[in-house]
Design a protein around this motif. Structure first.
Motif, PDB file in Angstrom:
ATOM      1  N   TRP A  76       0.827  -1.393  -0.022  1.00 47.46           N
ATOM      2  CA  TRP A  76       0.013  -0.032   0.057  1.00 47.46           C
ATOM      3  C   TRP A  76       0.824   1.339  -0.030  1.00 47.46           C
ATOM      4  O   TRP A  76       0.446   2.336  -0.649  1.00 47.46           O
ATOM      5  CB  TRP A  76      -1.172  -0.038   1.399  1.00 47.46           C
ATOM      6  CG  TRP A  76      -2.139  -0.807   0.892  1.00 47.46           C
ATOM      7  CD1 TRP A  76      -2.381  -2.222   1.124  1.00 47.46           C
ATOM      8  CD2 TRP A  76      -3.333  -0.534   0.304  1.00 47.46           C
ATOM      9  NE1 TRP A  76      -3.393  -2.723   0.800  1.00 47.46           N
ATOM     10  CE2 TRP A  76      -4.194  -1.692   0.110  1.00 47.46           C
ATOM     11  CE3 TRP A  76      -3.783   0.659  -0.166  1.00 47.46           C
ATOM     12  CZ2 TRP A  76      -5.395  -1.502  -0.272  1.00 47.46           C
ATOM     13  CZ3 TRP A  76      -5.145   0.817  -0.708  1.00 47.46           C
ATOM     14  CH2 TRP A  76      -5.897  -0.306  -0.877  1.00 47.46           C
ATOM     15  N   TRP A  79       1.918   1.596  -3.308  1.00 48.58           N
ATOM     16  CA  TRP A  79       0.768   2.523  -3.859  1.00 48.58           C
ATOM     17  C   TRP A  79       0.787   3.833  -3.993  1.00 48.58           C
ATOM     18  O   TRP A  79       0.567   4.649  -4.818  1.00 48.58           O
ATOM     19  CB  TRP A  79      -0.577   1.836  -3.617  1.00 48.58           C
ATOM     20  CG  TRP A  79      -1.789   2.278  -4.161  1.00 48.58           C
ATOM     21  CD1 TRP A  79      -2.328   2.354  -5.309  1.00 48.58           C
ATOM     22  CD2 TRP A  79      -2.544   3.359  -3.219  1.00 48.58           C
ATOM     23  NE1 TRP A  79      -3.242   3.256  -5.513  1.00 48.58           N
ATOM     24  CE2 TRP A  79      -3.760   3.693  -4.520  1.00 48.58           C
ATOM     25  CE3 TRP A  79      -2.622   3.663  -2.003  1.00 48.58           C
ATOM     26  CZ2 TRP A  79      -4.724   4.526  -3.633  1.00 48.58           C
ATOM     27  CZ3 TRP A  79      -3.586   4.306  -1.462  1.00 48.58           C
ATOM     28  CH2 TRP A  79      -4.725   4.984  -2.509  1.00 48.58           C
ATOM     29  N   SER A  80       0.919   4.102  -2.592  1.00 43.63           N
ATOM     30  CA  SER A  80       1.068   5.709  -2.137  1.00 43.63           C
ATOM     31  C   SER A  80       2.319   6.428  -2.989  1.00 43.63           C
ATOM     32  O   SER A  80       1.931   7.799  -3.419  1.00 43.63           O
ATOM     33  CB  SER A  80       1.085   5.977  -0.673  1.00 43.63           C
ATOM     34  OG  SER A  80       0.124   5.487  -0.197  1.00 43.63           O
ATOM     35  N   SER A  95      -3.274   3.954   3.215  1.00 46.19           N
ATOM     36  CA  SER A  95      -2.514   2.885   3.318  1.00 46.19           C
ATOM     37  C   SER A  95      -2.173   2.361   4.721  1.00 46.19           C
ATOM     38  O   SER A  95      -2.098   1.245   5.202  1.00 46.19           O
ATOM     39  CB  SER A  95      -1.089   3.297   2.873  1.00 46.19           C
ATOM     40  OG  SER A  95      -1.291   3.624   1.422  1.00 46.19           O
ATOM     41  N   VAL A  98      -5.240   0.821   6.225  1.00 46.63           N
ATOM     42  CA  VAL A  98      -5.438  -0.846   5.766  1.00 46.63           C
ATOM     43  C   VAL A  98      -4.485  -1.593   6.731  1.00 46.63           C
ATOM     44  O   VAL A  98      -4.930  -2.967   6.985  1.00 46.63           O
ATOM     45  CB  VAL A  98      -5.327  -1.040   4.387  1.00 46.63           C
ATOM     46  CG1 VAL A  98      -5.249  -2.245   3.997  1.00 46.63           C
ATOM     47  CG2 VAL A  98      -6.153   0.070   3.537  1.00 46.63           C
ATOM     48  N   GLY A 125      -5.764  -7.852   2.031  1.00 48.01           N
ATOM     49  CA  GLY A 125      -4.932  -6.309   2.024  1.00 48.01           C
ATOM     50  C   GLY A 125      -3.736  -6.452   1.133  1.00 48.01           C
ATOM     51  O   GLY A 125      -3.496  -5.394   0.295  1.00 48.01           O
ATOM     52  N   GLY A 129      -3.533  -4.239  -2.378  1.00 43.33           N
ATOM     53  CA  GLY A 129      -2.657  -2.992  -2.356  1.00 43.33           C
ATOM     54  C   GLY A 129      -1.881  -3.601  -3.652  1.00 43.33           C
ATOM     55  O   GLY A 129      -1.401  -2.593  -4.329  1.00 43.33           O
TER      56      GLY A 129
END
Length: 390
Positions: A76, A79-80, A95, A98, A125, A129
């Motif tokens: 995550w 991803w950010s 993020s 989660v 999760g 992600g």
């Protein structure tokens, strides 16, 4: 030789610590993407350490909560970081949220919970992600880079693997033969090592490429020839042409093309070709009049553009001829000999071509190519008329 799970986890932890440390050592705290991806690699290390701890010491039930949360946080925060790279909001709070949910799924069951407590949350999760991060790359500018494509493939592969783990977890259970064989701790440890290493090398390649681009963008002058780079040449010439247009003053654009540079490189090597460019640049700059702006042509990197406000065709031809003669009188030293470098110069003026920088550059460049085609070592004036903007 067969490795037991604890030994495999120890080896995997050392490998992940080493590969993740490579990115962390090169990360820059001032860069938002570096900070977010650094958090991802710290989480990867935490995941490996937590699962190793819970395997070696079953009483550390809370280590599973840390490992699950860290596993989710890895993908995550990637991803950010990808969102930040695309100049969008990183949504780091999503993020972290989660990851906290994955930890809470374990902690709510307390010390008496099994080793797979909250496993569904960690698997879901991590899969979500990774798939979101891979898809974000495919929608953004990173998809155009090979290193970005590698990172996307790594994340999507990881997301697909964890989706399969989740399916087996729900359908067969975490203690079933199918789950242990295809998605158990041993197999997942090996997969995670490959995924973390692939992500590390891709992220390092992306970071190196961006650092090189930023260095080039912030470099106003070419270190070899001293001419301006396009970063500083273009805005200054545009501003100067705007001032000339407001007062209807003359202006001339010259394209200076050193000839025989490729032949020098072929015969004697790149350093002697570079020496010819340096000589040409030095002579041109020595003879530059006040307020003239000289830069490298971004199209070729081996020719020069010069804008001189206040000059008409006669002034430009006279100066270009002086540069040509001066250069002939300044031979370049090569092994066992000296070589005279010639130039052809194309000239375009605002009187004929208008005050648009692109039009002037194109006209001067075409005139220089015509001079080279005619035999070289000469000056040619463009006869191109200004474009009708009405």
């Amino acid at each position: 030789m067969t490795l037991d799970v604890p030994t495999l986890l120890v080896v995997a932890t050392l490998v992940i610590l080493t590969s993740s440390g490579m990115f962390l050592a090169e990360a820059r705290a001032a860069e938002a993407v570096d900070r977010l991806w650094s958090l991802a690699f710290v989480a990867a290390i935490a995941t490996a350490l937590a699962y190793l701890g819970s395997t070696l010491y079953p009483g550390l039930w809370w280590a599973n909560a840390v490992g699950n949360a860290a596993s989710v946080l890895v993908v995550w925060t990637m991803w950010s970081g990808i969102r930040a790279y695309d100049e969008r909001r990183s949504l780091i709070h999503v993020s972290v949220g989660v990851a906290l949910l994955a930890a809470g799924a374990v902690l709510l069951q307390g010390p008496g919970a099994s080793a797979w407590a909250g496993g569904w949350a960690a698997l879901a999760g991590t899969a979500a992600g990774a798939l979101l991060a891979g898809a974000a790359i495919l929608r953004g500018p990173l998809r155009g880079f090979r290193s970005g494509a590698l990172l996307a493939v790594t994340l999507l592969a990881g997301g697909a693997y964890y989706a399969v783990r989740l399916l087996l977890y729900v359908v067969e259970g975490p203690y079933s033969r199918a789950f242990e064989t295809y998605a158990g701790t041993a197999a997942t440890t090996l997969v995670n090592v490959l995924l973390v290493n692939g992500a590390t090398f891709a992220a390092l390649a992306i970071r190196t490429r961006d650092a090189q681009e930023r260095a080039a963008e912030h470099q106003n002058f070419d270190p070899m020839t001293g001419a301006r780079t396009n970063l500083s040449f273009e805005p200054r010439t545009v501003a100067q042409l705007r001032r000339s247009a407001e007062s209807c003053s003359p202006a001339a654009m010259l394209e200076i093309v050193p000839e025989g540079v490729e032949a020098l490189e072929t015969a004697f090597g790149r350093p002697y070709a570079d020496a010819a460019l340096v000589t040409c640049g030095e002579i041109a700059q020595t003879l530059l009049p006040p307020r003239a702006i000289m830069g490298l042509d971004p199209g070729s990197g081996r020719s020069f553009q010069v804008l001189v406000p206040g000059w008409d065709e006669h002034d430009a031809v006279e100066w270009a001829t002086q540069v040509r003669k001066e250069l002939i009188d300044t031979p370049v030293e090569v092994p066992g000999s000296r070589v005279r470098v010639t130039v052809s110069t194309g000239i375009a003026t605002a009187h004929r071509g208008g005050y648009d920088l692109g039009d002037l550059c194109d006209a001067a460049r075409e005139a220089s190519l015509a001079a080279v085609a005619e035999g070289g070592n000469r000056v040619r004036v463009s006869t191109e008329k200004a474009h009708d903007t009405h």
